[in-house]
Design a protein around this motif. Structure first.
Motif, PDB file in Angstrom:
ATOM      1  N   CYS A   1      20.955  12.810  -7.325  1.00  0.00           N
ATOM      2  CA  CYS A   1      20.932  10.984  -7.611  1.00  0.00           C
ATOM      3  C   CYS A   1      20.402  10.440  -6.566  1.00  0.00           C
ATOM      4  O   CYS A   1      21.050   9.902  -5.838  1.00  0.00           O
ATOM      5  CB  CYS A   1      22.604  10.791  -7.969  1.00  0.00           C
ATOM      6  SG  CYS A   1      23.181  11.488  -9.532  1.00  0.00           S
ATOM      7  N   GLU A   2      18.973  10.036  -6.652  1.00  0.00           N
ATOM      8  CA  GLU A   2      18.345   9.316  -5.816  1.00  0.00           C
ATOM      9  C   GLU A   2      18.293   7.928  -5.701  1.00  0.00           C
ATOM     10  O   GLU A   2      17.667   7.381  -4.739  1.00  0.00           O
ATOM     11  CB  GLU A   2      17.013  10.195  -5.602  1.00  0.00           C
ATOM     12  CG  GLU A   2      17.007  11.619  -5.368  1.00  0.00           C
ATOM     13  CD  GLU A   2      15.550  12.109  -5.089  1.00  0.00           C
ATOM     14  OE1 GLU A   2      14.508  11.571  -5.367  1.00  0.00           O
ATOM     15  OE2 GLU A   2      15.557  13.162  -4.591  1.00  0.00           O
ATOM     16  N   GLN A   3      18.715   7.488  -6.970  1.00  0.00           N
ATOM     17  CA  GLN A   3      18.645   6.192  -7.072  1.00  0.00           C
ATOM     18  C   GLN A   3      19.972   5.503  -7.123  1.00  0.00           C
ATOM     19  O   GLN A   3      20.901   5.765  -7.728  1.00  0.00           O
ATOM     20  CB  GLN A   3      18.122   5.703  -8.705  1.00  0.00           C
ATOM     21  CG  GLN A   3      16.734   6.085  -8.598  1.00  0.00           C
ATOM     22  CD  GLN A   3      15.970   5.824 -10.285  1.00  0.00           C
ATOM     23  OE1 GLN A   3      15.869   4.690 -10.447  1.00  0.00           O
ATOM     24  NE2 GLN A   3      15.875   6.574 -10.847  1.00  0.00           N
ATOM     25  N   HIS A   4      20.381   4.657  -5.789  1.00  0.00           N
ATOM     26  CA  HIS A   4      21.506   4.205  -5.559  1.00  0.00           C
ATOM     27  C   HIS A   4      21.889   2.681  -5.760  1.00  0.00           C
ATOM     28  O   HIS A   4      20.995   1.999  -5.361  1.00  0.00           O
ATOM     29  CB  HIS A   4      21.820   4.727  -3.863  1.00  0.00           C
ATOM     30  CG  HIS A   4      21.618   5.992  -3.517  1.00  0.00           C
ATOM     31  ND1 HIS A   4      21.530   6.396  -2.374  1.00  0.00           N
ATOM     32  CD2 HIS A   4      21.543   7.140  -4.314  1.00  0.00           C
ATOM     33  CE1 HIS A   4      21.406   7.586  -2.327  1.00  0.00           C
ATOM     34  NE2 HIS A   4      21.374   8.093  -3.440  1.00  0.00           N
TER      35      HIS A   4
ATOM     36  N   LEU B   1      25.114  -4.641 -11.499  1.00  0.00           N
ATOM     37  CA  LEU B   1      24.672  -3.469 -10.722  1.00  0.00           C
ATOM     38  C   LEU B   1      23.512  -4.298  -9.784  1.00  0.00           C
ATOM     39  O   LEU B   1      22.829  -5.185  -9.909  1.00  0.00           O
ATOM     40  CB  LEU B   1      23.807  -2.655 -11.530  1.00  0.00           C
ATOM     41  CG  LEU B   1      24.729  -1.551 -12.318  1.00  0.00           C
ATOM     42  CD1 LEU B   1      23.765  -0.800 -13.064  1.00  0.00           C
ATOM     43  CD2 LEU B   1      25.459  -0.769 -11.427  1.00  0.00           C
ATOM     44  N   GLN B   2      23.696  -3.819  -8.521  1.00  0.00           N
ATOM     45  CA  GLN B   2      22.683  -4.224  -7.377  1.00  0.00           C
ATOM     46  C   GLN B   2      22.318  -2.937  -6.491  1.00  0.00           C
ATOM     47  O   GLN B   2      22.850  -1.981  -6.372  1.00  0.00           O
ATOM     48  CB  GLN B   2      23.500  -5.045  -6.427  1.00  0.00           C
ATOM     49  CG  GLN B   2      23.978  -6.519  -7.285  1.00  0.00           C
ATOM     50  CD  GLN B   2      24.637  -7.252  -6.107  1.00  0.00           C
ATOM     51  OE1 GLN B   2      24.841  -6.945  -4.999  1.00  0.00           O
ATOM     52  NE2 GLN B   2      24.794  -8.645  -6.769  1.00  0.00           N
ATOM     53  N   PRO B   3      21.171  -3.053  -5.788  1.00  0.00           N
ATOM     54  CA  PRO B   3      20.685  -1.867  -5.081  1.00  0.00           C
ATOM     55  C   PRO B   3      21.551  -1.673  -4.029  1.00  0.00           C
ATOM     56  O   PRO B   3      22.402  -2.726  -3.428  1.00  0.00           O
ATOM     57  CB  PRO B   3      19.298  -2.403  -4.542  1.00  0.00           C
ATOM     58  CG  PRO B   3      18.886  -3.314  -5.572  1.00  0.00           C
ATOM     59  CD  PRO B   3      20.396  -4.255  -6.191  1.00  0.00           C
ATOM     60  N   LEU B   4      21.808  -0.470  -3.678  1.00  0.00           N
ATOM     61  CA  LEU B   4      22.839  -0.267  -2.244  1.00  0.00           C
ATOM     62  C   LEU B   4      21.868   0.348  -1.273  1.00  0.00           C
ATOM     63  O   LEU B   4      21.077   1.242  -1.418  1.00  0.00           O
ATOM     64  CB  LEU B   4      23.887   0.860  -2.717  1.00  0.00           C
ATOM     65  CG  LEU B   4      24.600   1.501  -1.655  1.00  0.00           C
ATOM     66  CD1 LEU B   4      25.737   0.235  -1.532  1.00  0.00           C
ATOM     67  CD2 LEU B   4      25.339   2.660  -1.972  1.00  0.00           C
ATOM     68  N   GLU B   5      21.933  -0.422  -0.034  1.00  0.00           N
ATOM     69  CA  GLU B   5      21.227   0.390   1.181  1.00  0.00           C
ATOM     70  C   GLU B   5      21.791   1.428   1.660  1.00  0.00           C
ATOM     71  O   GLU B   5      21.106   2.259   2.291  1.00  0.00           O
ATOM     72  CB  GLU B   5      20.654  -1.059   1.779  1.00  0.00           C
ATOM     73  CG  GLU B   5      20.132  -2.224   1.212  1.00  0.00           C
ATOM     74  CD  GLU B   5      18.889  -1.648   0.748  1.00  0.00           C
ATOM     75  OE1 GLU B   5      18.069  -0.871   1.277  1.00  0.00           O
ATOM     76  OE2 GLU B   5      18.295  -2.411  -0.627  1.00  0.00           O
ATOM     77  N   ASN B   6      22.984   1.200   2.002  1.00  0.00           N
ATOM     78  CA  ASN B   6      23.847   2.195   3.064  1.00  0.00           C
ATOM     79  C   ASN B   6      24.873   2.816   2.488  1.00  0.00           C
ATOM     80  O   ASN B   6      25.757   2.460   1.861  1.00  0.00           O
ATOM     81  CB  ASN B   6      24.360   1.024   4.092  1.00  0.00           C
ATOM     82  CG  ASN B   6      25.103   2.134   5.216  1.00  0.00           C
ATOM     83  OD1 ASN B   6      24.845   3.055   5.418  1.00  0.00           O
ATOM     84  ND2 ASN B   6      26.320   1.257   5.756  1.00  0.00           N
ATOM     85  N   THR B   7      24.551   4.321   2.561  1.00  0.00           N
ATOM     86  CA  THR B   7      25.722   5.191   2.289  1.00  0.00           C
ATOM     87  C   THR B   7      26.412   5.920   3.033  1.00  0.00           C
ATOM     88  O   THR B   7      26.884   6.792   2.968  1.00  0.00           O
ATOM     89  CB  THR B   7      24.720   6.329   1.240  1.00  0.00           C
ATOM     90  OG1 THR B   7      23.866   6.849   2.080  1.00  0.00           O
ATOM     91  CG2 THR B   7      24.365   5.762   0.205  1.00  0.00           C
ATOM     92  N   ALA B   8      26.162   5.392   4.351  1.00  0.00           N
ATOM     93  CA  ALA B   8      26.892   5.858   5.438  1.00  0.00           C
ATOM     94  C   ALA B   8      28.543   5.761   5.306  1.00  0.00           C
ATOM     95  O   ALA B   8      28.991   4.769   4.650  1.00  0.00           O
ATOM     96  CB  ALA B   8      26.754   5.238   6.937  1.00  0.00           C
TER      97      ALA B   8
END
Length: 410
Positions: free
Chosen positions: A140-143, A151-158
């Protein structure tokens, strides 16, 4: 053939997830998912399983498990999800929604499900909704993130494991100490449980003493729920065995309420579908009367004690908010305060962090550690996850075997 697209949608306690899923299932897609237009999808979720189990029980029919003799309700969480996924894929859906697919699964079952979903991703578009960042499926590469309903883009998955808030003050004291003062709360001596020809537990020996902090561990289907039901007095298999609950041998004339008055208990299923119109304040007070919701007029002393708990949780400003309108994380805090307000000898938390986002789970774990450190209440914490920061003194592990699960203190 063009490879399917896959999305990971991160949710938190402010996300309106259920209405969002309903919109997708109706074919109403926001712009980031517009490529799925005119496709029909399938939903892989706890809600789907619960509806199927209800149908099975209500009509005594099998819907997704026709090729097995076992009822869906008696399967482990891992087997239930495996059966559901197989059924949904037979429908050949245009896309598949995964709603926190790894909740309530042990490590082995998670690994098996991940491998199966990796195969499915080669032919079917997948939308993964997840609360815990460690659950992210690599394909799932589109976060994206679901900010309330947008729905909004997600930059940080830390992953952040530290709670962003601290509790002010000590755990509030009860009105009076519990009359049960024996150091041993629960004692299981060579406990074995069999249902028909199925052996579930095999010679379990476990002693829980006042103030101890335990984590109960074991694979799906290892008998954790059965063992818990023995301790809470709900399982009739406790009769004619050496099971001692709060100083009395099971079956010696005690009522189930004699047992339950010594136990604070919480599992998310208690309130997942709760629709009572009770405020957060009244829900905390109701713990003094062993009811979910307030049905008796409360005293000034009861109100004062409930206020102490809400101040500790930094939720006093939410006292008049309906319980059903609180976020999931806030609800868990309220229900823990409700379970602890009388300082019962034993507190059982059964999968209490399931469905919480990372921040809320971390805050909840901090509260559990605080209760363990500042009270004499013994805690049994049950989770398939290894929760960062949880500080149990002991682990009790169940090991499945051909004649039922054996147990060992680690």
């Amino acid at each position: 053939m063009k490879s399917p697209k896959h999305w990971a949608i991160f949710t938190n306690n402010n996300s309106k997830k259920d209405p969002f899923i309903q919109q997708l299932m109706k074919g109403k897609f926001p712009e980031p998912l517009s490529t799925l237009s005119e496709r029909e999808g399938a939903l892989f979720s706890k809600i789907s399983l619960e509806k199927l189990i209800q149908e099975e029980d209500r009509h005594d029919i099998k819907i997704i498990n026709k090729d097995t003799e076992q009822r869906l309700s008696t399967m482990s969480s891992g087997e239930q999800k495996k059966t559901l996924l197989k059924y949904l894929l037979q429908l050949d859906p245009g896309f598949l929604i995964l709603d926190n697919p790894f909740d309530n699964l042990d490590a082995e079952s998670q690994q098996a499900l991940r491998a199966r979903l990796q195969e499915v991703s080669k032919t079917t578009s997948i939308i993964q909704l997840l609360s815990r960042k460690g659950d992210l499926l690599p394909f799932c590469e589109q976060h994206l993130t679901l900010d309330v309903s947008t729905l909004q883009p997600l930059e940080n998955t830390a992953i952040e494991n530290q709670p962003k808030a601290l509790f002010n003050g000590q755990i509030p004291l009860p009105f009076q100490s519990n009359p049960y003062q024996d150091p041993i709360l629960v004692e299981c001596k060579n406990i074995s449980v069999t249902y028909g020809e199925k052996e579930v537990l095999n010679n379990i020996n476990w002693t829980i003493k006042q103030g101890e902090f335990w984590q109960l561990k074991g694979a799906n289907g290892s008998g954790k729920s059965t063992l818990l039901s023995m301790i809470t007095g709900d399982n009739h298999k406790g009769y004619n065995q050496e099971l001692y609950l709060f100083g009395k041998r099971k079956g010696s004339g005690e009522s189930v309420w004699d047992i339950k008055k010594n136990i604070g208990y919480y599992t998310p299923s208690m309130t997942d579908n709760f629709s009572g119109l009770h405020t957060a304040f009244n829900m905390v007070i109701s713990g003094l009367n062993d009811s979910i919701g307030l049905y008796l007029r409360s005293t000034e002393n009861q109100k004062a004690l409930a206020k102490e708990w809400l101040l500790l949780l930094d939720m006093w400003h939410l006292r008049d908010v309906l319980f059903a309108d609180l976020t999931r994380g806030q609800q868990r805090m309220i229900m823990t305060a409700r379970a602890m307000i009388k300082h019962p000898p034993l507190l059982i938390l059964d999968e209490p962090t399931a469905g919480l986002d990372d921040e809320s789970a971390s805050l909840f774990i901090a509260l559990v550690n605080k209760i363990a450190a500042e009270t004499h209440t013994a805690i049994v914490f049950v989770s398939h996850r290894t929760e960062p920061g949880l500080q149990p003194q002991y682990d009790y592990q169940l090991y499945p075997g051909p004649h039922g699960s054996t147990g060992e203190k680690l």
